[in-house]
Design a protein around this motif. Sequence first.
Motif, PDB file in Angstrom:
ATOM      1  N   VAL A   1       2.825  -4.085  -0.419  1.00 40.28           N
ATOM      2  CA  VAL A   1       2.934  -2.824  -0.173  1.00 40.28           C
ATOM      3  C   VAL A   1       5.081  -3.654  -0.164  1.00 40.28           C
ATOM      4  N   THR A   2       6.138  -3.147  -1.399  1.00 38.45           N
ATOM      5  CA  THR A   2       7.242  -3.233  -1.426  1.00 38.45           C
ATOM      6  C   THR A   2       8.256  -2.187  -1.457  1.00 38.45           C
ATOM      7  N   ALA A   3       9.588  -2.907  -1.236  1.00 41.23           N
ATOM      8  CA  ALA A   3      10.798  -3.106  -1.272  1.00 41.23           C
ATOM      9  C   ALA A   3      11.334  -2.644  -2.279  1.00 41.23           C
ATOM     10  N   SER A   4      10.359  -3.039  -3.571  1.00 45.34           N
ATOM     11  CA  SER A   4      11.449  -3.059  -5.305  1.00 45.34           C
ATOM     12  C   SER A   4      11.294  -1.275  -5.808  1.00 45.34           C
ATOM     13  N   PRO A   5      11.807  -0.311  -5.588  1.00 43.31           N
ATOM     14  CA  PRO A   5      10.737   0.908  -6.547  1.00 43.31           C
ATOM     15  C   PRO A   5      11.263   0.681  -7.937  1.00 43.31           C
ATOM     16  N   PHE A   6      11.375  -1.107  -8.359  1.00 44.07           N
ATOM     17  CA  PHE A   6      11.102  -0.684 -10.304  1.00 44.07           C
ATOM     18  C   PHE A   6       9.266  -1.213 -10.664  1.00 44.07           C
ATOM     19  N   GLU A   7       9.245  -2.493  -9.366  1.00 47.32           N
ATOM     20  CA  GLU A   7       7.757  -2.670  -8.840  1.00 47.32           C
ATOM     21  C   GLU A   7       6.709  -1.622  -8.388  1.00 47.32           C
ATOM     22  N   ALA A   8       7.267  -0.640  -7.585  1.00 47.57           N
ATOM     23  CA  ALA A   8       6.299   0.903  -7.769  1.00 47.57           C
ATOM     24  C   ALA A   8       6.167   1.262  -8.299  1.00 47.57           C
ATOM     25  N   GLN A   9       7.014   1.670  -9.166  1.00 51.63           N
ATOM     26  CA  GLN A   9       7.169   2.445 -10.822  1.00 51.63           C
ATOM     27  C   GLN A   9       6.249   2.010 -11.759  1.00 51.63           C
ATOM     28  N   ASP A  10       5.647   0.353 -11.570  1.00 53.47           N
ATOM     29  CA  ASP A  10       5.045  -0.181 -12.448  1.00 53.47           C
ATOM     30  C   ASP A  10       3.804  -0.367 -12.480  1.00 53.47           C
ATOM     31  N   TYR A  11       3.091   0.058 -11.152  1.00 54.86           N
ATOM     32  CA  TYR A  11       1.954   0.249 -10.152  1.00 54.86           C
ATOM     33  C   TYR A  11       1.507   1.949 -10.477  1.00 54.86           C
ATOM     34  N   ALA A  12       2.112   2.897 -10.075  1.00 58.92           N
ATOM     35  CA  ALA A  12       2.395   4.513 -11.192  1.00 58.92           C
ATOM     36  C   ALA A  12       2.350   4.416 -12.107  1.00 58.92           C
TER      37      ALA A  12
END
Length: 187
Positions: free
Chosen positions: A102-113
């Motif tokens: 779980v992350t609050a960083s949209p950049f990190e979420a984009q990397d996983y997506a």
Amino acid sequence: MDQAKAKIDMMPLGIVIRRSPGVTLWAKWAWKAVAVLPGAAPADWRPLREDEGACEFHAATLPLELHRADAEAYMQGLTASPPSVYVVMRTGAGARPELTLVTASPFEAQDYADTGEDQVEKVEMPAGLVAWVRDFTLAHFKEEEFRKRRRDRTRTDLEEDGVGDARIPQMTDVYRAPVKARKERLQ
């Protein structure tokens, strides 16, 4: 330790997952992260509510870590409407997905997506969590001043492309067609 001085801060977040019947023959269930519970105790797929074939579980409690180096990403996430956290799930061969992050960083979420292997769900932050992330972000965020890159003064238009290397002596003008070779072919 004071949040303003800490390089890293952490809060446990309970992840609420909704299981609903699948809409295709290939997927029996559809899994979706629908809420987070700040400061939740550990859980292992504890049912919270059941409703017409759909069931919500407190699936797991994962740490939400904030790093001061990612303050710019958190600022981006806080300015979104609505501010959200991102839950990364890995669907395996089993019936339930594995909750990995779980992350609050949209950049990190984009990397996983971008990998295509993980399912990334956007979940709206509760007001208390927004305040906690905002306080950490404001303590560590430093907006960088935009500086326009200056060009160097080298004159690139003075070089002639295709003329050849100046270190190699030329017997004839490099722009002239090779007349001698053409005459030999015609004879």
